[in-house]
Motif scaffolding. Structure first.
Motif, PDB file in Angstrom:
ATOM      1  N   LYS A  31      10.723 124.467  88.260  1.00  0.00           N
ATOM      2  CA  LYS A  31       9.596 124.252  89.167  1.00  0.00           C
ATOM      3  C   LYS A  31       8.287 124.722  88.534  1.00  0.00           C
ATOM      4  CE  LYS A  31       7.878 125.105  93.786  1.00  0.00           C
ATOM      5  NZ  LYS A  31       8.097 125.722  95.080  1.00  0.00           N
ATOM      6  N   ARG A  34       7.181 122.200  85.928  1.00  0.00           N
ATOM      7  CA  ARG A  34       6.685 120.983  86.589  1.00  0.00           C
ATOM      8  C   ARG A  34       5.260 121.211  87.094  1.00  0.00           C
ATOM      9  NH1 ARG A  34       5.986 119.449  91.696  1.00  0.00           N
ATOM     10  NH2 ARG A  34       7.205 121.074  92.673  1.00  0.00           N
ATOM     11  N   SER A  40       3.928 116.013  90.358  1.00  0.00           N
ATOM     12  CA  SER A  40       4.556 116.099  91.678  1.00  0.00           C
ATOM     13  C   SER A  40       6.068 115.980  91.460  1.00  0.00           C
ATOM     14  CB  SER A  40       4.071 114.955  92.572  1.00  0.00           C
ATOM     15  OG  SER A  40       4.528 113.710  92.061  1.00  0.00           O
ATOM     16  N   ALA A  41       6.820 116.281  92.496  1.00  0.00           N
ATOM     17  CA  ALA A  41       8.273 116.144  92.390  1.00  0.00           C
ATOM     18  C   ALA A  41       8.646 114.681  92.139  1.00  0.00           C
ATOM     19  CB  ALA A  41       8.952 116.668  93.651  1.00  0.00           C
ATOM     20  N   LYS A  42       7.891 113.770  92.744  1.00  0.00           N
ATOM     21  CA  LYS A  42       8.145 112.333  92.554  1.00  0.00           C
ATOM     22  C   LYS A  42       7.906 111.940  91.095  1.00  0.00           C
ATOM     23  CE  LYS A  42       6.689 107.802  94.195  1.00  0.00           C
ATOM     24  NZ  LYS A  42       5.769 107.077  95.073  1.00  0.00           N
ATOM     25  N   ASP A  43       6.786 112.412  90.518  1.00  0.00           N
ATOM     26  CA  ASP A  43       6.464 112.084  89.128  1.00  0.00           C
ATOM     27  C   ASP A  43       7.487 112.694  88.163  1.00  0.00           C
ATOM     28  OD1 ASP A  43       4.266 110.669  89.981  1.00  0.00           O
ATOM     29  OD2 ASP A  43       2.844 112.285  89.559  1.00  0.00           O
ATOM     30  N   GLY A  45      10.531 113.347  88.852  1.00  0.00           N
ATOM     31  CA  GLY A  45      11.736 112.543  89.032  1.00  0.00           C
ATOM     32  C   GLY A  45      11.688 111.243  88.241  1.00  0.00           C
ATOM     33  N   SER A  51      15.614 111.142  91.741  1.00  0.00           N
ATOM     34  CA  SER A  51      14.779 110.964  92.922  1.00  0.00           C
ATOM     35  C   SER A  51      13.962 112.217  93.203  1.00  0.00           C
ATOM     36  CB  SER A  51      15.663 110.660  94.144  1.00  0.00           C
ATOM     37  OG  SER A  51      16.399 111.819  94.492  1.00  0.00           O
ATOM     38  N   GLN A  52      12.937 112.040  94.006  1.00  0.00           N
ATOM     39  CA  GLN A  52      12.100 113.159  94.425  1.00  0.00           C
ATOM     40  C   GLN A  52      12.946 114.186  95.183  1.00  0.00           C
ATOM     41  OE1 GLN A  52       8.860 111.821  96.861  1.00  0.00           O
ATOM     42  NE2 GLN A  52       8.288 113.861  97.517  1.00  0.00           N
ATOM     43  N   VAL A  55      14.920 116.388  92.825  1.00  0.00           N
ATOM     44  CA  VAL A  55      14.058 117.399  92.202  1.00  0.00           C
ATOM     45  C   VAL A  55      13.861 118.568  93.159  1.00  0.00           C
ATOM     46  CG1 VAL A  55      11.733 117.866  91.329  1.00  0.00           C
ATOM     47  CG2 VAL A  55      12.913 115.762  90.654  1.00  0.00           C
ATOM     48  N   TYR A  56      13.570 118.290  94.429  1.00  0.00           N
ATOM     49  CA  TYR A  56      13.393 119.358  95.410  1.00  0.00           C
ATOM     50  C   TYR A  56      14.668 120.189  95.573  1.00  0.00           C
ATOM     51  CZ  TYR A  56       8.802 117.828  97.058  1.00  0.00           C
ATOM     52  OH  TYR A  56       7.464 117.521  97.143  1.00  0.00           O
TER      53      TYR A  56
END
Length: 93
Positions: A31, A34, A40-43, A45, A51-52, A55-56
């Motif tokens: 984290k 990143r 972002s978590a989406k990016d 990923g 997937s986002q 990552v979370y």
């Protein structure tokens, strides 16, 4: 003395992680990296191929990435901010 020799023999026979080919993963470290990259978590990923939500979950310690994702995370760890942004831009067209 006997106890010490047993401990020494256990340490001597255990293989270091690099020798076994296993990659380490720390949720907090992932984290932090990143966020350092400004992703972002989406990016993140997108760059990793996950997937986002995955990552979370990895960052919260709820799940652990699989072998293929660990390899992608290791590549991401070697990237700087510029390279990560460039790859992301290339992926998004």
């Amino acid at each position: 003395a006997r106890r010490t020799s047993r401990v020494v023999s256990k340490v001597a026979t255990s293989q270091p992680e690099e020798a076994t080919g296993q990659l380490r993963f720390r949720a907090g470290g992932f984290k932090a990296h990143r966020e350092r990259l400004g992703l972002s978590a989406k990016d993140a990923g997108l760059l990793i191929g996950a997937s986002q939500l995955s990552v979370y979950k990895w960052e919260q310690g709820k799940t652990r990435p699989g072998e293929k994702h660990l390899e992608a995370i290791a590549r991401l760890r070697k990237m700087g901010k510029r390279e990560a942004m460039k790859r992301l831009a290339d992926m998004q067209g």
